[in-house]
Design an enzyme around this catalytic site. Structure first.
Site, PDB file in Angstrom:
ATOM      1  N   GLU A   1     -11.185 -23.655  19.224  1.00 20.85           N
ATOM      2  CA  GLU A   1     -12.387 -22.928  19.069  1.00 20.85           C
ATOM      3  C   GLU A   1     -13.410 -22.866  20.089  1.00 20.85           C
ATOM      4  O   GLU A   1     -13.890 -21.620  20.505  1.00 20.85           O
ATOM      5  CB  GLU A   1     -12.975 -23.050  17.753  1.00 20.85           C
ATOM      6  CG  GLU A   1     -12.031 -22.983  16.328  1.00 20.85           C
ATOM      7  CD  GLU A   1     -12.151 -21.398  15.998  1.00 20.85           C
ATOM      8  OE1 GLU A   1     -13.169 -20.605  16.292  1.00 20.85           O
ATOM      9  OE2 GLU A   1     -10.816 -21.160  15.610  1.00 20.85           O
TER      10      GLU A   1
ATOM     11  N   CYS B   1      -3.322 -18.259   7.964  1.00 24.41           N
ATOM     12  CA  CYS B   1      -4.066 -19.743   8.041  1.00 24.41           C
ATOM     13  C   CYS B   1      -3.499 -20.382   7.203  1.00 24.41           C
ATOM     14  O   CYS B   1      -3.216 -19.964   5.815  1.00 24.41           O
ATOM     15  CB  CYS B   1      -5.421 -19.502   7.569  1.00 24.41           C
ATOM     16  SG  CYS B   1      -6.257 -21.001   7.288  1.00 24.41           S
ATOM     17  N   ASN B   2      -2.540 -21.409   7.713  1.00 21.49           N
ATOM     18  CA  ASN B   2      -1.865 -22.068   6.363  1.00 21.49           C
ATOM     19  C   ASN B   2      -2.503 -22.867   5.469  1.00 21.49           C
ATOM     20  O   ASN B   2      -2.245 -22.998   4.354  1.00 21.49           O
ATOM     21  CB  ASN B   2      -0.981 -23.196   7.446  1.00 21.49           C
ATOM     22  CG  ASN B   2      -0.036 -22.575   8.322  1.00 21.49           C
ATOM     23  OD1 ASN B   2       1.297 -22.756   7.788  1.00 21.49           O
ATOM     24  ND2 ASN B   2      -0.440 -22.413   9.566  1.00 21.49           N
ATOM     25  N   THR B   3      -3.885 -23.215   5.968  1.00 26.04           N
ATOM     26  CA  THR B   3      -4.506 -23.907   4.802  1.00 26.04           C
ATOM     27  C   THR B   3      -5.061 -23.089   3.933  1.00 26.04           C
ATOM     28  O   THR B   3      -5.205 -23.435   2.655  1.00 26.04           O
ATOM     29  CB  THR B   3      -5.953 -24.507   5.711  1.00 26.04           C
ATOM     30  OG1 THR B   3      -5.492 -25.228   6.809  1.00 26.04           O
ATOM     31  CG2 THR B   3      -6.792 -25.386   5.225  1.00 26.04           C
TER      32      THR B   3
ATOM     33  N   TYR C   1     -11.344 -25.321   8.520  1.00 21.82           N
ATOM     34  CA  TYR C   1     -11.175 -25.160   7.078  1.00 21.82           C
ATOM     35  C   TYR C   1     -10.469 -26.707   6.525  1.00 21.82           C
ATOM     36  O   TYR C   1     -10.642 -27.052   5.592  1.00 21.82           O
ATOM     37  CB  TYR C   1     -10.176 -24.410   6.508  1.00 21.82           C
ATOM     38  CG  TYR C   1     -11.210 -22.673   6.516  1.00 21.82           C
ATOM     39  CD1 TYR C   1     -12.389 -22.623   7.105  1.00 21.82           C
ATOM     40  CD2 TYR C   1     -10.480 -21.879   5.893  1.00 21.82           C
ATOM     41  CE1 TYR C   1     -13.054 -21.372   6.791  1.00 21.82           C
ATOM     42  CE2 TYR C   1     -11.190 -20.692   5.436  1.00 21.82           C
ATOM     43  CZ  TYR C   1     -12.407 -20.256   5.937  1.00 21.82           C
ATOM     44  OH  TYR C   1     -12.933 -19.294   5.982  1.00 21.82           O
ATOM     45  N   GLY C   2      -9.625 -27.136   7.537  1.00 18.42           N
ATOM     46  CA  GLY C   2      -8.680 -28.419   7.078  1.00 18.42           C
ATOM     47  C   GLY C   2      -9.119 -29.481   6.889  1.00 18.42           C
ATOM     48  O   GLY C   2      -8.455 -30.269   6.216  1.00 18.42           O
TER      49      GLY C   2
ATOM     50  N   ASP D   1      -8.217 -15.572   9.278  1.00 17.33           N
ATOM     51  CA  ASP D   1      -7.986 -16.824   9.665  1.00 17.33           C
ATOM     52  C   ASP D   1      -9.299 -17.528   9.714  1.00 17.33           C
ATOM     53  O   ASP D   1     -10.454 -16.948   9.783  1.00 17.33           O
ATOM     54  CB  ASP D   1      -7.397 -17.122  10.969  1.00 17.33           C
ATOM     55  CG  ASP D   1      -7.131 -18.691  11.417  1.00 17.33           C
ATOM     56  OD1 ASP D   1      -6.851 -19.377  10.441  1.00 17.33           O
ATOM     57  OD2 ASP D   1      -7.500 -19.343  12.219  1.00 17.33           O
ATOM     58  N   SER D   2      -9.548 -18.808   9.571  1.00 14.99           N
ATOM     59  CA  SER D   2     -10.738 -19.659   9.545  1.00 14.99           C
ATOM     60  C   SER D   2     -11.320 -19.469  10.951  1.00 14.99           C
ATOM     61  O   SER D   2     -12.436 -19.764  11.187  1.00 14.99           O
ATOM     62  CB  SER D   2     -10.531 -21.440   9.400  1.00 14.99           C
ATOM     63  OG  SER D   2      -9.434 -21.565  10.562  1.00 14.99           O
TER      64      SER D   2
ATOM     65  N   CYS E   1      -0.186 -25.265  11.523  1.00  8.80           N
ATOM     66  CA  CYS E   1      -1.385 -24.577  11.536  1.00  8.80           C
ATOM     67  C   CYS E   1      -1.186 -23.682  12.751  1.00  8.80           C
ATOM     68  O   CYS E   1      -0.832 -23.603  13.746  1.00  8.80           O
ATOM     69  CB  CYS E   1      -2.361 -25.691  12.037  1.00  8.80           C
ATOM     70  SG  CYS E   1      -4.030 -25.000  12.538  1.00  8.80           S
ATOM     71  N   THR E   2      -1.957 -22.368  12.409  1.00  9.39           N
ATOM     72  CA  THR E   2      -1.779 -21.189  13.442  1.00  9.39           C
ATOM     73  C   THR E   2      -2.553 -21.399  14.627  1.00  9.39           C
ATOM     74  O   THR E   2      -2.492 -20.489  15.609  1.00  9.39           O
ATOM     75  CB  THR E   2      -2.224 -19.805  12.844  1.00  9.39           C
ATOM     76  OG1 THR E   2      -3.486 -20.052  12.019  1.00  9.39           O
ATOM     77  CG2 THR E   2      -1.259 -19.398  11.698  1.00  9.39           C
ATOM     78  N   HIS E   3      -3.488 -22.322  14.728  1.00  8.28           N
ATOM     79  CA  HIS E   3      -3.917 -22.596  15.858  1.00  8.28           C
ATOM     80  C   HIS E   3      -3.250 -23.289  16.881  1.00  8.28           C
ATOM     81  O   HIS E   3      -3.381 -23.376  18.177  1.00  8.28           O
ATOM     82  CB  HIS E   3      -5.485 -23.547  15.746  1.00  8.28           C
ATOM     83  CG  HIS E   3      -6.398 -22.936  15.054  1.00  8.28           C
ATOM     84  ND1 HIS E   3      -6.587 -22.546  13.977  1.00  8.28           N
ATOM     85  CD2 HIS E   3      -7.660 -22.503  15.815  1.00  8.28           C
ATOM     86  CE1 HIS E   3      -8.179 -21.911  13.665  1.00  8.28           C
ATOM     87  NE2 HIS E   3      -8.567 -21.983  14.734  1.00  8.28           N
TER      88      HIS E   3
HETATM   89  N1  DGL Z   1      -5.495 -21.987  11.310  1.00 10.57           N
HETATM   90  C1  DGL Z   1      -5.467 -22.599  10.223  1.00 10.57           C
HETATM   91  C2  DGL Z   1      -4.146 -23.097   9.788  1.00 10.57           C
HETATM   92  O1  DGL Z   1      -3.354 -22.518   9.963  1.00 10.57           O
HETATM   93  C3  DGL Z   1      -6.646 -23.597   9.985  1.00 10.57           C
HETATM   94  C4  DGL Z   1      -7.392 -24.486  10.760  1.00 10.57           C
HETATM   95  C5  DGL Z   1      -8.599 -25.034  10.355  1.00 10.57           C
HETATM   96  O2  DGL Z   1      -9.651 -24.261  10.421  1.00 10.57           O
HETATM   97  O3  DGL Z   1      -8.727 -26.401  10.111  1.00 10.57           O
HETATM   98  O4  DGL Z   1      -4.230 -24.053   9.020  1.00 10.57           O
END
Ligand code: DGL
Length: 268
Positions: A149, A71-73, A40-41, A8-9, A181-183
């Site tokens: 984070e 990570c979805n992104t 990353y988003g 993941d990011s 988003c996994t966060h």
């Molecule tokens: N956890 C990530 C996701 O599922 C990315 C979040 C990010 O870095 O912006 O999209």
């Protein structure tokens, strides 16, 4: 021995790792967090694709039998290229909009995801496959990932920002919310506080890990019979912080696993 890479990011993929440890505790894991580059988003598609590809190739070079792009992104921007570049089993994640449309009673579904995911061709192709009797309220959540984070998922500051992002979803009267988003599963408490107990929250970690399990079985990749496998945490920012955040954020008992942590060197 089955060695599973989870990428993941940052710390978001820990929500997937947590579920993986619940369903598949016997495997060995490498968790790779690119926290030096999160979020990353809000980055360009090209940057996300290049970096995600490089990090998944790095995990493949460590001997992983499977890699979960948690990570979805990164999945939205790079899964095709990642799959084309390796023979390792690759499992991606995507916002659970199909199950959300099925479970919503009033056909109003909120989707909270990163800017990059919402703009991606993959996400828009997915949404176009669904019947148009369901109204989707798409909302990006800038600022949320950096707060998570920095260990502030439960802070007042996060609650305030989240309230702003959820407002259009609340105003539209959505009865279902997709965590794209996994966060965001780490904001579940704050989401409940703002939207109440009755909103249906769709988080796909369980489905993703079931998919991983099925694929490992179909490829006959087995673990070596230990009850609890090992865990290596790798961070591009600070491995000690990653390990302590994993202990705080995850419900799994990490002391059952032999744990190590490393800093990520340069990856091209
Ligand atoms: N956890 C990530 C996701 O599922 C990315 C979040 C990010 O870095 O912006 O999209």
């Amino acid at each position: 021995m089955a060695l599973i890479g989870v990428f993941d990011s940052g710390v978001g993929g820990l929500s997937i790792l947590d579920e993986a440890l619940r369903q598949l505790p016997q495997n060995d894991y490498i968790y790779l967090a690119d926290s030096a580059n999160a979020p990353y988003g809000e980055k360009s598609s090209e940057w996300i694709a290049k970096r995600s590809l490089a990090l998944c190739n790095y995990l493949a070079s460590k001997g992983c039998d499977a890699i979960v792009v948690a990570c979805n992104t990164a999945t939205a921007e790079a899964i095709k290229q990642i799959r084309e570049s390796t023979s390792v089993l690759i499992i991606g994640v995507e916002p659970g909009i199909k199950p959300a449309a099925m479970q919503s009673q009033n056909n109003i579904v909120g989707i909270l995801a990163t800017e990059a995911t919402l703009k991606s061709d993959k996400f828009n192709a997915l949404i176009n496959t669904l019947p148009n009797d369901c109204q989707f309220i798409k909302q990006a959540g800038p600022g949320l990932v950096p707060l998570i984070e920095s260990g502030k998922a439960d802070s007042e500051e996060t609650l305030e920002l989240l309230a702003k992002h959820l407002e259009p979803i609340q105003v539209a009267g959505a009865d279902t919310l997709v965590l794209g988003c996994t966060h965001y599963p780490f904001l579940r408490k704050a989401i409940r506080k703002l939207l109440g107990e009755s909103i249906i929250i769709i988080d796909t970690s369980d489905a993703v890990v079931r998919q991983l399990k099925r694929q490992l079985e179909s490829l006959n990749i087995k673990s070596d019979g230990k009850e609890h496998g090992s865990m290596l945490f790798i961070s591009s920012k600070d491995e000690a912080i990653l390990m302590s955040m994993a202990q705080d954020l995850m419900s799994a008992d990490l002391t059952l696993h032999s744990i190590e942590a490393n800093i990520l060197g340069e990856v091209r």
